[in-house]
Write a protein that holds these residues in place. Structure first.
Motif, PDB file in Angstrom:
ATOM      1  N   LEU A  43       0.839  -1.206   0.000  1.00 25.57           N
ATOM      2  CA  LEU A  43       0.000   0.000   0.000  1.00 25.57           C
ATOM      3  C   LEU A  43       0.872   1.253   0.000  1.00 25.57           C
ATOM      4  CD1 LEU A  43      -2.944  -0.384   2.517  1.00 25.57           C
ATOM      5  CD2 LEU A  43      -3.061   0.011   0.087  1.00 25.57           C
ATOM      6  N   MET A  46       2.366   2.225  -3.213  1.00 27.72           N
ATOM      7  CA  MET A  46       1.436   2.639  -4.261  1.00 27.72           C
ATOM      8  C   MET A  46       1.480   4.146  -4.474  1.00 27.72           C
ATOM      9  SD  MET A  46      -0.069   0.663  -6.103  1.00 27.72           S
ATOM     10  CE  MET A  46       1.108  -0.653  -6.159  1.00 27.72           C
ATOM     11  N   LEU A  70      -1.590  10.463   0.623  1.00 31.29           N
ATOM     12  CA  LEU A  70      -2.762   9.608   0.872  1.00 31.29           C
ATOM     13  C   LEU A  70      -2.396   8.169   1.237  1.00 31.29           C
ATOM     14  CD1 LEU A  70      -5.820  10.165   0.926  1.00 31.29           C
ATOM     15  CD2 LEU A  70      -5.925   8.936  -1.232  1.00 31.29           C
ATOM     16  N   PRO A  71      -1.479   7.510   0.464  1.00 35.44           N
ATOM     17  CA  PRO A  71      -1.137   6.140   0.846  1.00 35.44           C
ATOM     18  C   PRO A  71      -0.576   6.056   2.252  1.00 35.44           C
ATOM     19  CG  PRO A  71      -0.353   6.588  -1.345  1.00 35.44           C
ATOM     20  CD  PRO A  71      -0.842   7.885  -0.808  1.00 35.44           C
ATOM     21  N   VAL A  74      -3.488   6.150   4.514  1.00 41.77           N
ATOM     22  CA  VAL A  74      -4.228   4.893   4.378  1.00 41.77           C
ATOM     23  C   VAL A  74      -3.495   3.768   5.100  1.00 41.77           C
ATOM     24  CG1 VAL A  74      -4.748   3.112   2.687  1.00 41.77           C
ATOM     25  CG2 VAL A  74      -5.505   5.435   2.291  1.00 41.77           C
ATOM     26  N   THR A  77      -3.913   3.833   8.892  1.00 41.29           N
ATOM     27  CA  THR A  77      -5.195   3.253   9.299  1.00 41.29           C
ATOM     28  C   THR A  77      -5.142   1.729   9.197  1.00 41.29           C
ATOM     29  OG1 THR A  77      -6.098   5.167   8.182  1.00 41.29           O
ATOM     30  CG2 THR A  77      -7.663   3.566   9.026  1.00 41.29           C
ATOM     31  N   ALA A  78      -4.566   1.234   8.095  1.00 41.06           N
ATOM     32  CA  ALA A  78      -4.513  -0.212   7.882  1.00 41.06           C
ATOM     33  C   ALA A  78      -3.672  -0.881   8.957  1.00 41.06           C
ATOM     34  CB  ALA A  78      -3.954  -0.513   6.491  1.00 41.06           C
TER      35      ALA A  78
ATOM     36  N   PHE B 129     -11.908   3.108   0.581  1.00 40.79           N
ATOM     37  CA  PHE B 129     -11.160   2.774   1.788  1.00 40.79           C
ATOM     38  C   PHE B 129     -12.052   2.800   3.023  1.00 40.79           C
ATOM     39  CE2 PHE B 129      -8.191   3.380   5.316  1.00 40.79           C
ATOM     40  CZ  PHE B 129      -7.411   2.272   5.107  1.00 40.79           C
ATOM     41  N   PHE B 132     -13.729  -0.348   3.374  1.00 41.98           N
ATOM     42  CA  PHE B 132     -12.888  -1.323   4.078  1.00 41.98           C
ATOM     43  C   PHE B 132     -12.984  -1.138   5.592  1.00 41.98           C
ATOM     44  CE2 PHE B 132      -8.740  -1.787   6.203  1.00 41.98           C
ATOM     45  CZ  PHE B 132      -8.580  -3.159   6.120  1.00 41.98           C
ATOM     46  N   LEU B 173      -7.116  -4.893   1.006  1.00 48.68           N
ATOM     47  CA  LEU B 173      -6.117  -3.820   0.971  1.00 48.68           C
ATOM     48  C   LEU B 173      -5.266  -3.914  -0.298  1.00 48.68           C
ATOM     49  CD1 LEU B 173      -4.955  -3.646   4.669  1.00 48.68           C
ATOM     50  CD2 LEU B 173      -6.209  -1.930   3.389  1.00 48.68           C
ATOM     51  N   GLY B 177      -4.960  -1.007  -2.951  1.00 49.22           N
ATOM     52  CA  GLY B 177      -3.657  -0.490  -3.335  1.00 49.22           C
ATOM     53  C   GLY B 177      -3.465  -0.505  -4.841  1.00 49.22           C
ATOM     54  N   TYR B 180      -5.715   2.093  -6.441  1.00 51.50           N
ATOM     55  CA  TYR B 180      -5.237   3.446  -6.174  1.00 51.50           C
ATOM     56  C   TYR B 180      -3.986   3.734  -7.010  1.00 51.50           C
ATOM     57  CZ  TYR B 180      -3.569   7.616  -3.904  1.00 51.50           C
ATOM     58  OH  TYR B 180      -3.148   8.895  -3.680  1.00 51.50           O
ATOM     59  N   GLY B 181      -3.111   2.738  -7.113  1.00 48.99           N
ATOM     60  CA  GLY B 181      -1.904   2.932  -7.911  1.00 48.99           C
ATOM     61  C   GLY B 181      -2.217   3.253  -9.351  1.00 48.99           C
TER      62      GLY B 181
END
Lengths: 112, 504
Positions: A43, A46, A70-71, A74, A77-78, B129, B132, B173, B177, B180-181
């Motif tokens: 993630l 990315m 943003l990643p 994210v 949070t993950a 997200f 999720f 996830l 990912g 999003y990429g």
């Protein structure tokens, strides 16, 4: 840098999958942890791998050199969610061990 | 601003916070708080359905951060339908749990409310997200509700369920990912726009992302080959929790429908129709195997679990046609099967209790104490689920058959639907005959210690039964509503404009 991160994701991910397929709760939980780490790294990457750049734009930072924030938000949070889930599954497997008397995933030893 | 869109998340969430804080002294306060929150969710859900019945779409930017940068809540007909259904089913499950199940664990009411908040959030959010995150809230509550009694059976089933879903979360996830990429956004409406503009060099990545995402949703919706967990988990949970779980899988169905029509619909460019070739065949096999499982079950609760799998196969098969008619038929079938299965889970609990030591095993045993009441409800429930007239199951199945007529898959769908209905009938007849007809009257010395359902235990079951009857009576307007939802799903411009245009 990209090759390093990519291979780290691959190694962690494949170790995780191997361990998840085992039959004891402890190894499976280890596998889930490795899997979660590899996914979090994935993630993070990315947002493109760009070391040495700031994610938050402030005065004095040139707009050409910043990484996508943003990643990072994210993945934070993950990580938190993954950590909570890991704690839960550890407690659950311990209480299952006490109740069933075995750490086998099915709650009973398989006869060979 | 449409602040009220956040209500179905806020009401259960606030109540969940208050329950451990205020409700410490006595269970009565916890029950009252839970009940008020459930009634509130039902009211808001009903109001949402009324507001969206003509296809209106409302958006709410959380913290006034505009889409696509902030998280938006989007309310359309599909979300409203799911919120209302969640409210109704959870209300009756809570009422049933108040008889004895909620006394076994201190935090039962807390987790029920968190579960409702998670479900409502998942169906309302317009961001991949936060979908999720809400999935995780929903799942963590469901883990706890499954194992809170500490029974051996539920702990082993719980471990399987938790590990399976944690792996699913990792895949979720991974898919987020990847997407999003490729697209650079997490907002579903924005992603739909950007996916359409992708060049051919991204085809493989975006389709891989789409299909990994679908694997996760197939796991939640218990579609072949990822359904094996469901009968075991549902049959080892206590009855009101199992009945509430009937709606969890529908959130998976919602996610499949939303993502496959909005992001990977007809206008998705290189990713168009990434899901279409897989949904119909997988759902068909799920339907057949679920019914075979129901026929082969040795326990009544397991049979109900397999029937849930089959009903999911049924609605996703209709939706897998990806025509307005097919999706509408699947949507019509969704609330019907959820309510009917929830009722049957509660009923199975009563039958098991009144039969004594044999519990819900499908063997010859003594008659349940209140054989006529339970038998009658079982009979009506069986008719509704098997799809015989006059109930909504029949109308739903006829609509599915009708919707499949223009499709080339009609040669498969007709025999499968008709044969599986027959199998459901055989399974119900077998169970009903064993429990109610062939069973012996208990001898007199057994009489003491026999359990009898109180009026308050029968009330939620009869309440759900009334819901099925009402659902059948109001089929006309509900079918119109489903058609409107289906047409808007297949033409996602309205949704995208409502979200992306909100910034102007």
């Amino acid at each position: 840098m990209e090759a390093l991160i990519a291979s780290a994701i691959a190694v962690l991910g494949s170790c995780g999958i191997y361990l998840v397929l085992r039959e004891r709760t402890f190894t499976v939980i280890l596998g889930l942890a490795l899997l979660a780490i590899s996914v979090n790294l994935f993630l993070l990457s990315m947002g493109r791998v760009a070391p040495g750049h700031a994610p938050v734009i402030e005065e004095g930072i040139e707009l050409v050199s910043y990484v996508d924030p943003l990643p990072q938000a994210v993945v934070l949070t993950a990580i938190v969610i993954g950590f909570a889930m890991m704690a839960f599954v550890v407690v659950l497997s311990i209480s299952a061990h006490f109740v069933t008397g075995t750490d086998h995933l099915d709650g009973e030893e398989q006869s060979p | 601003m449409n602040h009220w869109i956040a209500l179905p998340i806020l009401i259960p969430l606030i109540s969940a916070v208050l329950i451990p804080l205020v409700g410490r002294p006595t269970i009565l306060i916890r029950r009252a708080l839970g009940l008020v929150a459930c009634l509130g969710t039902v009211a808001v859900g009903a109001w949402m359905v009324l507001r969206t019945r003509l296809g209106e779409i409302y958006t709410y930017s959380l913290g006034d951060w505009q889409a696509p940068f902030g998280v938006v809540l989007v309310l359309d007909g599909l979300s409203a339908l799911l919120v209302a259904l969640t409210g109704v089913v959870s209300l009756f499950c809570l009422l049933y749990a108040m008889n004895r199940h909620d006394q076994k664990g201190k935090f039962f009411h807390f987790f029920i409310q968190m579960q409702i908040a998670g479900i409502c959030g998942a169906v309302l959010t317009g961001d991949l997200f936060s979908l999720f995150v809400f999935f995780e809230i929903m799942l963590l509550s469901s883990y706890n509700l499954l194992v809170y009694t500490g029974a051996k059976k539920s702990l082993t089933a719980g471990i399987h369920y938790v590990i399976l879903n944690l792996t699913g979360s990792a895949l979720f996830l991974l898919a987020i990912g990847t997407l999003y990429g490729v697209t650079g956004t997490l907002n579903m409406a924005d992603m739909a726009l950007r996916v359409g503009e992708l060049g051919t060099e991204d085809t493989a990545l975006v389709r891989a992302g789409a299909l990994i995402l679908m694997v996760v949703f197939f796991l939640k919706a218990a579609i072949l080959p990822l359904y094996l967990w469901l009968p075991n988990v549902y049959s080892s949970a206590v009855a009101p929790v199992a009945a509430l779980f009937a709606i969890l899988t529908k959130v998976g169905v919602y996610a499949i429908l939303r993502v496959s029509t909005l992001i990977f619909g007809a206008e998705a460019g290189v990713a168009a129709g990434a899901v279409e070739p897989y949904l119909l065949p997988l759902a068909t096999f799920t339907l057949v195997l679920g019914m075979i499982g129901a026929l082969a079950s040795t326990h009544l609760r397991k049979m109900m679990g397999y029937l849930i799998v089959a009903s999911l196969g049924m609605m996703l098969m209709a939706m897998g046609l990806f025509t307005a008619e097919g999706i509408a038929a699947g949507l019509y079938y969704l609330p019907h099967s959820t309510i009917a299965m929830a009722m049957l889970f509660l009923l199975a609990d009563q039958i098991g209790r009144q039969r004594g030591p044999e519990d819900d095993r499908l063997v010859l045993a003594r008659l349940p104490t209140q054989k006529s009441v339970l038998g009658l409800i079982f009979f009506i429930g069986a008719i509704a689920v098997a799809g015989l007239p006059p109930f909504s199951g029949f109308l739903g199945k006829v609509w599915v058959l009708q919707a499949s007529l223009p499709s080339p898959h009609v040669v498969v769908i007709w025999p499968v639907v008709l044969l599986t209905s027959l199998m459901a009938l055989v399974a119900f007849s077998r169970a009903g005959t064993l429990i109610f007809w062939k069973a012996k009257e208990p001898a007199d010395e057994d009489e003491k210690g026999r359990k009898c359902a109180s009026a308050f235990e029968l009330l939620p079951i009869i309440g759900l039964l009334t819901c099925i009857v009402l659902y059948t009576v109001y089929s006309g307007p509900i079918a119109e509503f489903c058609t409107v939802i289906a047409e808007h799903l297949l033409a996602p411009h309205g949704y995208i404009e409502a979200v992306m245009g909100a910034q102007k």
